[in-house]
Write a protein that holds these residues in place. Structure first.
Motif: not given
Lengths: 136, 646
Positions: A100-108, A111, B273, B275-279
């Motif tokens: 579950i990732h976004g456009p440029t980075d992995p998902g939460l 962490l 963070l 960027r992570l929330l942008a997901s």
């Protein structure tokens, strides 16, 4: 956590992440779109598979070392929990962060990886430093 | 002393502290208005495409492969001159074209092009910078006479897909910052130099006339600068009438479609963070525009800013400061698209009040490229911005640079998402929809090739259903049916539609009298306006066209004698294509050899000689058996010169 339970759980962890590798290989063979077309997902699933498997093996080595170094039972019990949870967090953090990732980075979930890494580092440091007579 | 807490603290403390810090950071970032609010980016500086690469590598790669990127380039070691550039990326290591030089497709190794009484020589100066030298030819057209009329060092190249044009600093009244398009260009497909008069739809100029030779030596600063670059500011000083032009970046880079990105970079690089929330939610980032989440109207306006010729609301302000458009803005707030009945404030009487009418077919459909946005606006699929947008069929970050078509959205794939198979009147079945079967897809009939641009016949972006019956009796506009059925009349097309049970108007008008003697496309080739003639020649050569290769070769050869270079180009290329598909024999070999000697920009006496030979090989010209009609059609040609205002 008992030594026996630690070894069993470590082997289970290795088996889990090896099975994940089998899954990734199948997705490659079947040309699964969500896998082949998504470099970020591929990278993080691979990281999770590799880290989870290797850190499971590291836990086996740790279990052996704790016995061999006669680490006091109070320390050893906590080291086992920290190392096992750390390995699981690193492997799963990478994999879930890739799923579950976004456009440029992995998902939460990614962490969880630093937290897992810290648990493992603490476990290794404690295994190396605690002596048989360092009772709690 | 027993310290049971020590082990727990040492082992679990750091991870627990990290977890608490991460959760606190996420909560703080989620609640921090400055991390989420919509930012006004008007006037923001351009950050440059290289700054996008680290976070968006896949998108950067697809852009880097695109023709957008190479729309304007600086050939090394050319100097940028007075042009101010916010971002000047390092030159490409890998060179393209014949030269081994990044940004230049043409050899510039001393090639010469004689045209219109002048000789252009393309070579390099001592510093290696490409140069164009133009000298006048003597009456025999063999030797140069007098001093050069133009000696220009290339500062920028424009285009890389079909042909590449070159710009040089020439002070022609607008100061030293004026860049002008040079009169010759490199045609990539044919690997040859062409004169720009041959790339536009206009009659030949007078031999030896410098004004005609330099017709397209146009100023770049207040024209081409806008759509071939990122964040262009012409910088016209109303006092001195000079230009101090500025660009965000050469070519069409990331920020042309996403808007200035510096605020976006600051927001996301400063706080991982964020960027992570942008997901977690798409389209909630107010620091950048993502066309994919804007909706069809706003998204299409980003494309329409350049792929839809328009008139600025405040032309003087645009000439000074640029149009100020940021992706996501309403395009209508700064400009209006040009339609057939558009006028310019203050000169409403220009060209009988319809200065742009020649750019459109009589029914209002654009007939030039760079009007794709208008085509979309006129389509029933548009539906006031709630229906089809550019992004439905086009993907700027897909695999295919040519046309940038979205995967699965070519052919019928473009339509079936909205038009269910059971609503298509049998079109989805093999042999359905009038028996067109697999040979013709939806676009062939609903988006026919009735637009001209860049020496090509292009599909129209006005989606419609063919209705030849409505145009019976008219010869001023091509229809989808006869552009493929090149040996048929419009009346035949109308009756066929009816016989096949396809929807169309009832046949009420009388057929055009000339259609009894020749097909619609042949009539267009002989007696249509220049764009009709271009498109007729283009249609006759297409692989799917009906009629035998021999018949089409005899018809299309007529275009080799046209007074418009662009028609000659289409006819020459089309005839070569037909000849290549003919069975190998001596006639075919002789035809290909003759075509090899034909230069659509060459001197008329040389062309006449070759055309005579070609005519002997392909057979009589169309309507040879009806010389009266043929002569009438040729004399009635509407000498309609169209200046493509790019």
């Amino acid at each position: 956590m008992s030594p026996e339970r630690h070894i069993r759980a470590s082997i289970a962890l290795v088996a889990l992440f090896l099975a994940a590798g089998l899954w990734l290989e199948a997705m490659y063979g079947l040309r699964a779109e969500g896998w082949l077309d998504d470099p970020l997902r591929r990278e993080f699933l691979r990281l999770g598979h590799a880290h989870g498997g290797l850190l499971g093996i590291l836990n086996l080595a740790l279990a052996w070392a704790l016995e061999r170094l006669q680490t006091p039972a109070g320390w050893a019990r906590k080291i086992r929990v920290a190392a096992l949870v750390g390995a699981a967090l690193v492997g799963l953090g990478f994999m879930l962060g890739g799923l579950i990732h976004g456009p440029t980075d992995p998902g939460l979930p990614v962490l969880a990886v630093p937290a897992g890494a810290m648990l493992l580092l603490s476990s290794l440091a404690a295994t190396a430093l605690v002596k048989p007579d360092d009772a709690l | 002393m027993a310290r049971p807490w020590l082990a727990s603290t040492l082992l679990f403390g750091p991870a627990l502290a990290w977890s608490l810090a991460a959760v606190a950071g996420l909560v703080w970032t989620g609640a921090d208005a400055s991390a989420w609010t919509e930012l006004d980016r008007h006037g923001d500086p351009v950050a440059g495409s290289d700054s996008c690469r680290s976070c968006h590598p896949a998108q950067w790669q697809t852009w880097h492969r695109s023709w957008h990127r190479t729309m304007t380039q600086r050939p090394e070691p050319a100097s940028l001159g007075p042009l101010a550039l916010a971002v000047d990326p390092a030159p490409e290591a890998e060179a393209e074209g014949e030269t081994g030089q990044a940004g230049v497709l043409a050899p510039f190794a001393g090639e010469q092009l004689d045209y219109g009484g002048f000789r252009a020589t393309m070579d390099r100066g001592a510093d290696g910078v490409p140069r164009v030298l133009v000298e006048r030819l003597d009456d025999a057209g063999e030797a140069v006479v007098g001093a050069p009329v133009l000696d220009a060092a290339v500062a920028l190249s424009v285009g890389s897909h079909r042909y590449q044009q070159y710009l040089a600093y020439l002070d022609r009244g607008g100061g030293e910052g004026e860049l002008h398009r040079l009169p010759v260009a490199w045609h990539r497909a044919e690997r040859r130099w062409i004169h720009m008069n041959g790339a536009f739809v206009e009659p030949e100029g007078e031999d030896g006339s410098l004004a005609d030779y330099e017709r397209h030596l146009s100023r770049w600063n207040d024209n081409c600068i806008f759509c071939h670059n990122t964040e262009a500011v012409p910088g016209l000083d109303p006092g001195s009438a000079g230009f101090r032009s500025e660009l965000g970046e050469l070519g069409i880079a990331c920020e042309a479609c996403h808007g200035p990105a510096q605020a976006h970079i600051d927001r996301h690089r400063g706080n991982p963070l964020r960027r992570l929330l942008a997901s977690s939610e798409r389209g909630t980032d107010g620091s950048i525009a993502n066309p994919a989440t804007l909706g069809p109207a706003r998204e299409s306006e980003i494309c329409g800013r350049c792929h839809g010729q328009r008139i600025a609301r405040d032309i003087a302000a645009v000439m000074r400061e640029g149009d100020g458009f940021v992706a996501g803005d309403e395009l209508a707030s700064i400009s209006r698209p040009i339609f057939a009945d558009s006028t310019i404030a203050g000169v409403e009487g220009l060209d009988r009040g319809r200065p742009f009418a020649a750019r459109f077919w009589p029914d209002g459909t654009p007939r030039l490229s760079a009007y794709e946005y208008q085509g979309l606006l006129l389509s029933p699929c548009w539906s006031e911005g709630e229906g089809l947008g550019c992004g439905h069929c086009h993907d700027m970050h897909g695999d295919a640079p040519d046309g940038q078509l979205r995967a699965g959205r070519t052919g019928q794939g473009a339509c079936v998402d909205c038009h269910r198979a059971d609503e298509l009147g049998g079109a989805e079945q093999l042999g359905g929809h009038g028996g067109h079967g697999e040979a013709v897809d939806c676009l062939g009939c609903h988006m026919p090739r009735i637009s001209y641009g860049l020496l090509e016949g292009m599909i129209t972006h006005r989606i419609s259903s063919p209705d030849p019956a409505a145009w019976i009796g008219r010869g001023d506009q091509p229809d989808a049916c006869t552009q493929c059925h090149v040996d048929r009349s419009r009346e035949w097309a109308a009756r066929s539609m009816s016989a096949l049970g396809l929807r169309g108007s009832p046949i009420v008008a009388r057929p055009h009298a000339d259609e009894a003697a020749a097909s619609r496309v042949v009539l267009d080739l002989l007696g249509g306006d220049p764009i009709q003639r271009n498109l007729a020649a283009h249609a006759l050569a297409r692989p799917g066209a009906t009629a035998s290769l021999d018949a089409r070769a005899a018809w299309i050869a007529d275009g080799l004698e046209d007074e418009y270079p662009s028609v000659r180009w289409f006819a020459w290329r089309g005839l070569r294509s037909l000849a290549e598909r003919m069975a190998p024999n001596a006639r075919r070999a002789a035809l290909l050899a003759a075509l090899e000697r034909f230069d659509y920009l060459g001197p008329i006496d040389e062309r006449v000689e070759v055309v005579t030979r070609i005519r002997a090989l392909v057979g009589p010209a169309p309507l040879t058996d009806d010389p009266e009609l043929r002569e009438r059609l040729l004399s009635e040609r509407q000498a309609l010169a169209i200046w493509i205002g790019e």
